[in-house]
Design an enzyme around this catalytic site. Sequence first.
Site, PDB file in Angstrom:
ATOM      1  N   SER A  54       0.846  -1.331   0.016  1.00  0.00           N
ATOM      2  CA  SER A  54       0.337  -0.204   0.184  1.00  0.00           C
ATOM      3  C   SER A  54       0.906   1.126  -0.151  1.00  0.00           C
ATOM      4  CB  SER A  54      -1.018   0.446   1.021  1.00  0.00           C
ATOM      5  OG  SER A  54      -0.572   0.146   2.307  1.00  0.00           O
ATOM      6  N   LYS A  55       0.155   2.207   0.064  1.00  0.00           N
ATOM      7  CA  LYS A  55       1.248   3.784   0.158  1.00  0.00           C
ATOM      8  C   LYS A  55       2.007   3.707   0.924  1.00  0.00           C
ATOM      9  CE  LYS A  55       0.671   8.200  -2.161  1.00  0.00           C
ATOM     10  NZ  LYS A  55      -0.700   9.080  -2.339  1.00  0.00           N
ATOM     11  N   ARG A  56       1.680   2.832   2.457  1.00  0.00           N
ATOM     12  CA  ARG A  56       2.722   3.275   3.419  1.00  0.00           C
ATOM     13  C   ARG A  56       4.028   2.541   3.374  1.00  0.00           C
ATOM     14  NH1 ARG A  56       1.894  -0.490   6.881  1.00  0.00           N
ATOM     15  NH2 ARG A  56       0.336  -2.109   6.742  1.00  0.00           N
ATOM     16  N   GLY A  73       5.295   2.799   0.372  1.00  0.00           N
ATOM     17  CA  GLY A  73       6.140   3.078  -0.907  1.00  0.00           C
ATOM     18  C   GLY A  73       5.768   2.768  -2.112  1.00  0.00           C
TER      19      GLY A  73
END
Length: 471
Positions: free
Chosen positions: A242-244, A246
């Site tokens: 996920s975006k967390r 990267g």
Amino acid sequence: MNPAIKPIVTRFPPSPTGYLHIGGARTALFNWLYARKTKGRFVLRIEDTDAARSTSQSVDAILESLTWLGIDWDEGPYFQTQRYSIYNDYIEKLVESGHAYHCACTPEEVDRMREEAKAKGQKPMYNGKCRNLNLTGGDHTVVRLKTPDTGVTVVEDIVKGPTAFQNSEIDDFIIRRGDGSAMYNLAVVIDDITMGINTIIRGDDHLINTPKQMLIYAALGADMPVFGHVPMVLGSDKARLSKRHGAMSVGEYKKMGFLPDAMINYLVRLGWSHGDQEFFERDDLIQKFDLEHLGRSASMFDTDKLMALNAKHIQKKTPEELAGPLVFHLKELGIDAKNDAFTQGVVQTLQPRSKTLVEMAQGAAFYYHEEVEWDPAAADKFLTPDVLSVLELSAERIEALDPYTQEALEAAFTLILEETGLKFGKIAQPLRVAVTGTTVSPGIFEMLLALGKEKTLKRIKKAVRFIQDKA
């Protein structure tokens, strides 16, 4: 090539509901590499049937990201929204051949069927109520595929191996909605048949759809493609990326200063191997890529590894190859640079130590400023009265140099060291601060050469005046 052997045709079918992310880019890459390796064809298809979420901006962003990565396509982009008549032609053929039928059951009726099956401990499914009624269609009726009641559908997966699905657990699924639009599983099969796709490499989240798609192929009497389902990319904590972790869009990695060749290198290693080799250039990958070494285990995204690979690719490039991309990142810093000999010389000084092009641009900024700006702490520490004479001597000797070369600079400063009796650091650090404004820079002689004689002298003389005024 033997004309009896069909060329490999792969595809990448993104949905334009957002940007191109790491997982999608890796899927595109695997398909592209295999097509290039086998001298086949790579088809780009935009699956834009989700009208509420699909946007032209997302299409543009996906195309831009693929172009930046260097993933080119031989056909397309095709758009599913422009192919509805093709889907309906095939659906009518399935109905006429008895492999599909019209169904007038309402969603509420189907829900009740599923609840009743659940209550009996059975799998919640449509019960086939309209299967033999020979309905001719009408408003709000759907079309369902008539699936086998017995036997198994086996996905001969080139990555995971054979996976069997019981046909009795696959209900007569909808292939056309009540509004006349084709369902996903029908549309992709028709697309793949009509586009000649014979090799499908995709994420293993699609494996659940594969038996349904295989039943459509069988009903149409079409050749079955080769399927390969690759595991998902995970974050360092083994959770779905996920975006967390990267998992930003590919475009974000460009902005962060990664090279497309480094991204390609890193993405291919997320699920494919060639012995212990980690560093690959593009042509090397095309030559060595195969399907046999696609991994069965999930891969973990590691930004540090990507950064290390990026640094290696930066070091491997020529200054001419890096100057253009560097100009883009300098522009982001408000610096109007040109892809010329000066910028290529700048690149050469920063290349060995730069992990990203953003880092290189930040390190290069002092070369382009008309006036040097000194870090106050650095100026206080190194631009002091005791270095005034050596800076004046440095300016005098540099001004006399003709030609202005790195060898001439080194020879001039060797003489200065002998004359003054100073150690190199006592001269180099004040000189570095004088011309760059900071205590950190590339090697002093290569940096002075890249900066150029005129700018170098102007900055040293400014430092001399600064010290004189301060005294």
